[in-house]
Design a protein around this motif. Structure first.
Motif, short mmCIF file in Angstrom:
data_model
loop_
_atom_site.label_atom_id
_atom_site.label_comp_id
_atom_site.label_asym_id
_atom_site.label_seq_id
_atom_site.Cartn_x
_atom_site.Cartn_y
_atom_site.Cartn_z
N LEU A 59 13.64 3.90 -5.04
CA LEU A 59 12.33 3.57 -5.57
C LEU A 59 12.07 2.08 -5.36
O LEU A 59 13.00 1.30 -5.21
CB LEU A 59 12.24 3.88 -7.07
N ARG A 60 10.80 1.70 -5.35
CA ARG A 60 10.42 0.30 -5.22
C ARG A 60 9.13 0.05 -5.98
O ARG A 60 8.44 0.98 -6.37
CB ARG A 60 10.25 -0.08 -3.75
N VAL A 96 5.44 2.19 -9.65
CA VAL A 96 6.73 2.41 -8.97
C VAL A 96 6.53 3.58 -8.02
O VAL A 96 5.96 4.62 -8.40
CB VAL A 96 7.86 2.71 -9.98
N VAL A 97 7.00 3.43 -6.77
CA VAL A 97 6.81 4.46 -5.75
C VAL A 97 8.15 4.80 -5.10
O VAL A 97 9.10 4.01 -5.14
CB VAL A 97 5.79 4.02 -4.67
N SER A 98 8.18 5.96 -4.48
CA SER A 98 9.35 6.34 -3.69
C SER A 98 9.41 5.47 -2.43
O SER A 98 8.38 5.19 -1.82
CB SER A 98 9.24 7.81 -3.28
N ASP A 99 10.60 5.06 -2.09
CA ASP A 99 10.80 4.21 -0.92
C ASP A 99 10.90 5.05 0.36
O ASP A 99 10.88 4.51 1.45
CB ASP A 99 12.07 3.38 -1.12
N TYR A 106 4.87 8.73 -6.96
CA TYR A 106 4.60 7.49 -7.68
C TYR A 106 4.50 7.75 -9.17
O TYR A 106 4.26 8.87 -9.62
CB TYR A 106 3.31 6.82 -7.18
N THR A 126 12.17 13.79 -6.43
CA THR A 126 11.47 12.52 -6.52
C THR A 126 10.82 12.38 -7.90
O THR A 126 10.87 11.30 -8.51
CB THR A 126 10.39 12.41 -5.42
N ASP A 129 13.43 11.35 -10.43
CA ASP A 129 13.79 9.93 -10.29
C ASP A 129 12.71 9.04 -10.89
O ASP A 129 13.00 8.07 -11.59
CB ASP A 129 14.00 9.56 -8.82
N LEU A 130 11.45 9.36 -10.62
CA LEU A 130 10.34 8.55 -11.14
C LEU A 130 10.26 8.64 -12.66
O LEU A 130 10.01 7.63 -13.34
CB LEU A 130 9.02 8.99 -10.50
N GLU A 133 12.92 6.52 -14.16
CA GLU A 133 12.52 5.10 -14.10
C GLU A 133 11.55 4.76 -15.22
O GLU A 133 11.66 3.71 -15.84
CB GLU A 133 11.88 4.80 -12.73
#
Length: 189
Positions: A59-60, A96-99, A106, A126, A129-130, A133
């Protein structure tokens, strides 16, 4: 604006056919009679068990350069992009979005409230993970809203984080299925 017969009318808008509904019988009746299908929603609330937080990778931090693919993802999931709402949310919330472009997704996080506000992804891994986060940003108590039965992946994450689960109303959709993986926002469906 469009002109018809010498009169100016607002340009037609394309809005996804989805609404949030309370459990009030009058609201549910009105949406159902208007042709909406009602999907029960859950919410999860409480203090996040910090020891349950996994190390999340891939993530980024997101920005305006991500809006185009985010709108394409929204189009696939909910029948329409968020358009200018993304800029509004980016000014007020952390994005925050997936890289990985092969795993688009997102989440907007309200760091003041310590909760995710809107989450969309192409696939469940995904999404998980989001959501993790977003839960990592939680303060004392947090809230995960708008979980439909198509989003049981969110229930698994919330239970692992030791949140309590409850019923919250309905997601009303017309002419489409339940958007998933997708956690709607009360303000920006």
């Amino acid at each position: 604006m469009t002109t018809t017969g010498g009169r100016t009318a607002p340009a037609p808008t394309t809005r996804p056919p989805l609404q949030l509904s309370t459990v009030h019988p009058g609201a549910t009746r009105r949406y159902r009679l208007a042709g909406f299908t009602l999907h029960p929603q859950m919410r999860m609330a409480g203090a996040v068990d910090r020891s349950a937080l996994p190390a999340v990778r891939g993530l980024r931090e997101g920005g305006a350069e991500d809006f185009a693919w985010m709108d394409r993802l929204d189009e696939r999931l909910r029948g329409g992009g968020h358009g200018p709402d993304h800029a509004y949310m980016l000014d007020r919330l952390r994005l925050v979005v997936s890289d990985d472009p092969k795993r688009p997704g997102y989440v907007y996080i309200d760091e003041e409230l310590g909760q995710g506000v809107l989450l969309a992804a192409e696939e469940e891994r995904t999404s998980q993970d989001l959501l993790w986060e977003a839960l990592a940003a939680a303060r004392d108590d947090t809230l995960v809203n708008c979980i439909t039965t198509a989003d049981h992946w969110a229930v698994g994450v919330g239970l692992a984080a030791r949140l309590d689960i409850g019923q919250e109303g309905y997601l009303a959709v017309r002419g489409m299925g339940e958007p998933a993986p997708y956690l709607a926002s009360g303000h920006f469906l």
